[in-house]
Design a protein around this motif. Sequence first.
Motif, short mmCIF file in Angstrom:
data_model
loop_
_atom_site.label_atom_id
_atom_site.label_comp_id
_atom_site.label_asym_id
_atom_site.label_seq_id
_atom_site.Cartn_x
_atom_site.Cartn_y
_atom_site.Cartn_z
N THR A 95 -39.16 33.75 14.41
CA THR A 95 -38.62 32.43 14.11
C THR A 95 -37.21 32.36 14.68
OG1 THR A 95 -39.92 32.24 12.09
CG2 THR A 95 -38.03 30.78 12.30
N THR A 103 -35.59 28.29 23.52
CA THR A 103 -36.39 28.02 22.34
C THR A 103 -37.12 26.69 22.44
OG1 THR A 103 -34.45 27.11 21.20
CG2 THR A 103 -34.94 29.44 20.86
N HIS A 106 -40.08 27.03 25.16
CA HIS A 106 -41.25 27.79 24.69
C HIS A 106 -41.98 27.04 23.58
CE1 HIS A 106 -40.67 31.20 27.22
NE2 HIS A 106 -39.48 31.50 26.73
N THR A 107 -41.24 26.31 22.75
CA THR A 107 -41.88 25.56 21.67
C THR A 107 -42.70 24.40 22.20
OG1 THR A 107 -40.12 26.14 20.10
CG2 THR A 107 -41.46 24.21 19.58
N VAL A 161 -47.17 31.63 24.74
CA VAL A 161 -47.01 31.15 23.37
C VAL A 161 -48.36 30.59 22.92
CG1 VAL A 161 -45.89 29.45 21.88
CG2 VAL A 161 -44.55 30.66 23.61
N THR A 164 -47.07 27.68 17.47
CA THR A 164 -45.71 27.28 17.16
C THR A 164 -45.63 26.77 15.73
OG1 THR A 164 -46.03 25.01 17.97
CG2 THR A 164 -45.22 26.64 19.56
N SER A 165 -44.44 26.87 15.17
CA SER A 165 -44.20 26.38 13.82
C SER A 165 -42.80 25.78 13.77
CB SER A 165 -44.35 27.51 12.80
OG SER A 165 -44.07 27.04 11.50
N PRO A 166 -42.66 24.53 14.24
CA PRO A 166 -41.34 23.90 14.23
C PRO A 166 -40.82 23.77 12.81
CG PRO A 166 -42.89 22.67 15.60
CD PRO A 166 -43.69 23.67 14.81
N TYR A 178 -37.48 27.49 15.11
CA TYR A 178 -38.58 27.39 16.07
C TYR A 178 -39.45 28.64 15.92
CZ TYR A 178 -35.22 24.04 17.85
OH TYR A 178 -34.31 23.00 17.93
N LEU A 180 -42.46 30.98 16.73
CA LEU A 180 -43.27 31.23 17.92
C LEU A 180 -44.21 32.41 17.68
CD1 LEU A 180 -40.42 31.08 20.61
CD2 LEU A 180 -42.06 29.26 20.08
#
Length: 217
Positions: A95, A103, A106-107, A161, A164-166, A178, A180
Amino acid sequence: MATWNDVTTALKNRKLIRKSLDAVVLTADPSVALPTTILTGSDLVIPSSYLALGWHSEDGLSWAREVENSELGGHGSVEPLRSDTRRVNNTLEVTALETNIQTLGHTLGVKLDATAGSATEVVITEPSTPKAREFRMLALSVDDTDDGEIYFGKLFALAKVTGTSPGAWVDGDSAQSYGLTIQAFRDPTAGFAVQHFIGGPGFEALRADMGWDAITP
């Protein structure tokens, strides 16, 4: 008569228990050469053209190694008669806490142009169906010993990637983050997906204790 401690004391070495006191994740374009070492002499060196994600959460770097097997059973057998490894999936979950070109790129699954925008603003269009961009990934970690630092490196020759978990936009004790999930893939030229590095003055002092043959510098 020998006691348990007499027999087993030499089988355990608390000096070989390691922690990750700090770590950093770096990525590079797949056209960039793979590093063959993380040291210059006994000093840590960051490979040229590898850029850092920056600070990450206190959860650190979470590694997973999933082994998928194919098994054949037989009538009357309570265990597989044959077991073959089909694939091994290596992943990293991290994270990232910094908002930067790495960041964000990649997100969102886009390669961001460092020259884009104006001095006061950049506009990023998120693709409806982002491509799974390939890149190289190198994670570095450090621990301390009585004889100096010991460095660990894990290289994903090619990486993507895969999740993802924004984070949330909130006030208080939570940073914009962010999350990943990064998966390793085999580089056809290099011939491997994952490579490990251990080095530094701390390793030099513990090399023989860790099971490697002693080498005179």
